[in-house]
Design an enzyme around this catalytic site. Structure first.
Site, short mmCIF file in Angstrom:
data_model
loop_
_atom_site.label_atom_id
_atom_site.label_comp_id
_atom_site.label_asym_id
_atom_site.label_seq_id
_atom_site.Cartn_x
_atom_site.Cartn_y
_atom_site.Cartn_z
N ASP A 77 0.86 -1.18 0.00
CA ASP A 77 0.00 0.00 0.00
C ASP A 77 0.90 1.23 0.00
O ASP A 77 2.11 1.10 -0.15
CB ASP A 77 -0.97 -0.02 1.20
CG ASP A 77 -2.31 0.61 0.87
OD1 ASP A 77 -2.30 1.79 0.48
OD2 ASP A 77 -3.35 -0.07 0.96
N HIS A 103 -3.16 3.02 -4.52
CA HIS A 103 -2.51 2.54 -3.29
C HIS A 103 -1.07 2.08 -3.54
O HIS A 103 -0.60 1.13 -2.93
CB HIS A 103 -3.32 1.39 -2.68
CG HIS A 103 -4.61 1.84 -2.05
ND1 HIS A 103 -4.68 2.39 -0.79
CD2 HIS A 103 -5.88 1.84 -2.52
CE1 HIS A 103 -5.94 2.70 -0.49
NE2 HIS A 103 -6.69 2.38 -1.54
N ASP A 162 -8.81 -1.12 -5.89
CA ASP A 162 -9.74 -0.21 -5.21
C ASP A 162 -9.20 1.22 -5.18
O ASP A 162 -8.00 1.45 -5.28
CB ASP A 162 -9.98 -0.67 -3.76
CG ASP A 162 -8.68 -0.73 -2.96
OD1 ASP A 162 -7.66 -1.17 -3.53
OD2 ASP A 162 -8.68 -0.33 -1.79
N GLU A 163 -10.12 2.13 -5.05
CA GLU A 163 -9.83 3.53 -4.70
C GLU A 163 -8.68 4.13 -5.51
O GLU A 163 -7.73 4.66 -4.95
CB GLU A 163 -9.51 3.62 -3.20
CG GLU A 163 -10.69 3.21 -2.33
CD GLU A 163 -10.37 3.25 -0.85
OE1 GLU A 163 -11.26 3.64 -0.08
OE2 GLU A 163 -9.25 2.88 -0.44
N TRP A 182 -8.16 -3.59 8.45
CA TRP A 182 -7.23 -2.56 7.97
C TRP A 182 -6.51 -1.99 9.19
O TRP A 182 -7.12 -1.86 10.26
CB TRP A 182 -7.99 -1.46 7.21
CG TRP A 182 -8.74 -2.01 6.03
CD1 TRP A 182 -10.08 -2.29 5.97
CD2 TRP A 182 -8.20 -2.36 4.76
NE1 TRP A 182 -10.39 -2.79 4.73
CE2 TRP A 182 -9.26 -2.84 3.97
CE3 TRP A 182 -6.92 -2.31 4.20
CZ2 TRP A 182 -9.08 -3.29 2.66
CZ3 TRP A 182 -6.73 -2.74 2.90
CH2 TRP A 182 -7.81 -3.22 2.14
#
Ligand code: ACM
Length: 634
Positions: free
Chosen positions: A200, A274, A351-352, A489
Site C-alpha cells: 500500500d 494505493h 480499489d480507490e 485494515w
C-alpha cells in the site's frame, strides 16, 4: 428483564448438564449432548490411520495443545483398539460431510473424530478443544483441575468454502511470528483463508528479488505516533527506519505454517492505486515521474475524501496504465508471488484509484486514442484486463475489489465486494465468482462501540451488526458466492494487542456467518457463547473488546432545545445508571428506564452498565456539547 435472566439461569441449572453445557463457536450443524463426561488423562493415546502424514500432523497438533495446558503426555499410535482418542478417515467419502466436515463422538470411554479429509479431522479437534475446560487455552500447565469434556454427538460441516480474514500488514507491519499467532487464533474458529494485504502507500512488505528497491526503499517510513492520517509531514532528515518486510524465506515459512492449519494465504498486491511505496521505489512507474518526488507515506494526509464527492490525490500514488514498463514490473512481481503462494488466486487490489493525475497525462490521452477508450473507467478496465492476463500466465486466477467492475469486468475475474453487496450482486449476475466482505457488516477496523470510548475511526460496526452478516444476498444464485470474509485494515492499529481488541469478538460473529447453517444463527444463543470465549481469551492472554456491555446512546432534540437521550443495550440483562452532576454513577444512581432530557446546566453525562448488581460496562464520559452535536442542536 432481570427476572427473565434469572429464569434462564435456573433452567440452565436444571438441564442436567450444568457447568458442562456445550458452547461452541461457530455453532455446528448438529449437536446432541449426552449424559456423562470424558476425562483426559496422563499418558493418553491418539490412534490415527496408518500412512497418513496429514492426519498424523493433526494428531501432533492435538497432543501439543493437550500437553501445553495439562502437562499430560499424549502418545500417537496406529493401533485402533486401545486409544483414548480415535481419528478415522472414511474409506468411502461420507457425502454428508463435504471436504471439511467431521463427526465428533465423545463418550465416557473414548473420543472419536471421523472425516473425509485431514482438514475435517482438524476442525473436529478444534471443536473437541472447545468442549474442554477453558484452562485448555492456558499457555502454561494448569494443575488440580478435572480435564472433562461433556459427552456429545456432533455432526458438522461448513456453509462456505471461503472463510476469510484479511490482515493489512502494509499500514503497519506485523512480523512473521505475529502473523503465525494470527493464523492460530483464526483457525481456532475454523477460518480457512488469510488474505494478506501486502502493499500500500505506507509500505511494500514482500521481498521481490528482481526488484530490490521495493523493500530497500518501499518498506520503510517515518515512525509517527497519534492519529494516522493527520500526522505532520516528515522532514527530509527524519530517519526512515519504521516498517519491515517478509523475506521470501519468511513467506515460505508462513505459508507452510498456514497449510499445517488448513489455512490458504491469498496475497494481495494493490494496484493501480494505493501504490505509493512502489512508486517511491521506482518513480518511473508513475504517469508523473520525477526524481526525489515520492516518499513512502508515513500517515500524513495525501488523499482528499470530500463527503459525497470524488476523492483525489494530492500526490500521484498510481501505477501508469499507459506505460509498458508498468506491465513488465507487474510481470516480475507476480512471477515471484505466484511461485511463493500455492493458493489458486492472486488479489490485484484495484480499489480507490485516484485518477486526477491521469486526467492531465498526455500518455493516458494517447493510450485512450490508441485503444479507443472512452473514459477513465475504461482506462482502468484496460489496465485490470492486462493484469488478469499476466496473473493467468502464471497459472493463477485473479480476484480484485469491486471497483474492477468499472469500465467492464475482466473475462474471468472474481470480485471481492466491499462497498456493500452491490458489486458482488452485479458480478454474480455476470456469472463471476464473488467473495462478500461488505463494510456494512465485515469491516473490523471500524469502531465497535460508542465513539466516546473507542479509538477514533470514521464508522462504527457493532457486534450485533457483524452477526447479521449474510454472504448470499436475496435474488443471487448462491453458486457464485464463494463465501465471505472480514477485513482488518491497520491504519489505526499499531500493535498486536489492539489488533486482537479489534478482531474479537467480531471475528466470532463472522466465523459463525461463514461456517454455520443460516437457520442455526441466533443472537440470543450467540451472546452467552461469546462470553464463554471471553473466558478462554482471558486464559490465553488474548485481548478483546468489551463494547457489547456498553450502552448505545441516541441523542435527539428535546424540549427547549435540550438533548433527549435514549439508551439501549446490545445484549439483554444490563441495567444502566447515569449522572449529570460530574460524579461517577454506580447502582445507587438513577437507573435508566425511559428517555431522559439533559438538565439545562449540565456539562457532562456519565453512564455505566451493571449486571446482577455488579459493574460490567466501562465508565462512559460524554460532554453535553458532544451530545448536542449528535442531536444536531446548535
Ligand atoms: C477497501 O477497503 N479499500 C477495499
Amino acid at each position: 428483564m432481570r427476572l427473565l435472566h434469572l429464569l434462564v439461569c435456573l433452567l440452565a441449572g436444571f438441564s442436567g448438564f450444568g457447568q458442562n453445557n456445550i458452547s461452541l463457536i461457530p455453532e455446528p450443524v448438529s449437536v446432541v449432548q449426552k449424559e456423562g463426561l470424558f476425562l483426559l488423562k496422563d499418558n493418553g493415546v491418539i490412534a490415527i490411520p496408518a500412512n497418513h502424514p496429514d492426519a498424523e500432523r493433526v494428531a501432533h497438533f492435538l497432543a501439543a495443545a493437550i500437553t501445553k495446558a495439562t502437562g499430560y503426555k499424549t502418545g500417537i499410535i496406529n493401533d485402533t483398539t486401545t486409544a483414548d482418542i480415535h481419528f478415522n478417515l472414511y474409506q468411502t467419502p461420507d457425502s454428508d460431510l463435504s471436504t471439511e466436515g467431521y463427526r465428533l463422538s465423545v463418550t465416557p470411554g473414548a473420543v472419536s473424530i471421523s472425516a473425509n479429509t485431514a482438514a475435517g479431522l482438524f476442525y473436529g479437534v478444534q471443536s473437541f478443544l472447545q468442549l474442554l475446560p477453558k484452562e485448555i487455552m492456558s499457555p502454561s500447565v494448569v494443575k488440580n483441575i478435572s480435564w472433562a469434556a461433556p459427552c456429545a454427538e456432533i455432526t458438522d460441516y461448513p456453509r462456505f468454502g471461503w472463510r476469510g480474514l484479511m490482515l493489512d500488514v502494509s499500514r503497519h507491519f506485523f512480523t512473521k511470528e505475529e502473523v503465525k499467532q494470527f493464523i492460530d487464533d483464526m483457525s481456532r474458529y475454523k477460518f480457512n483463508l488469510l488474505h494478506l494485504h501486502l502493499t500500500d502507500d505506507q509500505g511494500w512488505r514482500i521481498e521481490i528479488k528482481s526488484l530490490p528497491k521495493l523493500t530497500s526503499v518501499g518498506a520503510w517510513n517515518v515512525k509517527k505516533t497519534g492519529r494516522f492520517g493527520t500526522f505532520s509531514k516528515p522532514a527530509a532528515d527524519e530517519p526512515r527506519d519504521y516498517g519491515g518486510f517478509f523475506t521470501q524465506d519468511d513467506i515460505r515459512e508462513i505459508v507452510q505454517y498456514a497449510q499445517d492449519r488448513f489455512v490458504n494465504i491469498l496475497p494481495e498486491v494493490d494496484m493501480p492505486g494505493h501504490s505509493l511505496a512502489a512508486i517511491a521505489s521506482y518513480p518511473e512507474l508513475s504517469c508523473t515521474p520525477g526524481a526525489d518526488k515520492y516518499r513512502v507515506n508515513s500517515g500524513e494526509q495525501f488523499m482528499v475524501w470530500p463527503s459525497g464527492g470524488h476523492f483525489y490525490g494530492l500526490l500521484d500514488n498510481t501505477l501508469c496504465p499507459a506505460n509498458e514498463k508498468v506491465y513488465e514490473f507487474i510481470d516480475k512481481v507476480f512471477t515471484e508471488i505466484a511461485a511463493l503462494f500455492p493458493f489458486e488466486y492472486i488479489h490485484m487490489g484495484g480499489d480507490e484509484t485516484a485518477r486526477n493525475f491521469w486526467q492531465k497525462s498526455e500518455a493516458i490521452k494517447a493510450l485512450m486514442k490508441r485503444e479507443n477508450l472512452k473514459n477513465l473507467d475504461e482506462v482502468q478496465s484496460y489496465f485490470v484486463k492486462r493484469v488478469e492476463k499476466i496473473i493467468e500466465s502464471k497459472g493463477k486466477k485473479m480476484i480484485g475489489w469491486d471497483e474492477i467492475l468499472q469500465g467492464g469486468l475482466a473475462p474471468n475475474a472474481a470480485v471481492m465486494s466491499w462497498r456493500g453487496t452491490k458489486g458482488g450482486i452485479e458480478a454474480a449476475k455476470q456469472k463471476h465468482e464473488v467473495v462478500m466482505s461488505p463494510t456494512t457488516f465485515a469491516y473490523l477496523d471500524y469502531m465497535q462501540g460508542d465513539a466516546s470510548l473507542e479509538p477514533p475511526v470514521y464508522a462504527t460496526l457493532r457486534l450485533n451488526k457483524a452477526y447479521r452478516f449474510e454472504p448470499v444476498p436475496d435474488g443471487v444464485d448462491p453458486k457464485y458466492i464463494k463465501g465471505g470474509q472480514a477485513n482488518l485494515w491497520t491504519e489505526q492499529i499499531y500493535n498486536t494487542r489492539h489488533m486482537q481488541y479489534m478482531l474479537w469478538p467480531r471475528a466470532l460473529a463472522i466465523a459463525e456467518s461463514v461456517w454455520s447453517p443460516r437457520e442455526k444463527k441466533n443472537w440470543n444463543s450467540f451472546v452467552p457463547r461469546v462470553e464463554k470465549q471471553f473466558e478462554r481469551f482471558d486464559m490465553a492472554g488474548i485481548k478483546y473488546s468489551p463494547a457489547l456491555y456498553d450502552p448505545i446512546i441516541k441523542a435527539g432534540k428535546g424540549v427547549n432545545n435540550l438533548p433527549v437521550i435514549e439508551l439501549t443495550t446490545e445484549i439483554p440483562g444490563l441495567d444502566i445508571y447515569y449522572s449529570f452532576d460530574n460524579s461517577f454513577p454506580d447502582h445507587f444512581y438513577p437507573e435508566y428506564t425511559e428517555p431522559v432530557i439533559v438538565p439545562k446546566d449540565a456539562s457532562m453525562m456519565k453512564l455505566i452498565t451493571y449486571r446482577d448488581g455488579k459493574p460490567i460496562g466501562r465508565m462512559m464520559v460524554i460532554p453535553v456539547a458532544e451530545l448536542k452535536k449528535r442531536a444536531g442542536i446548535k
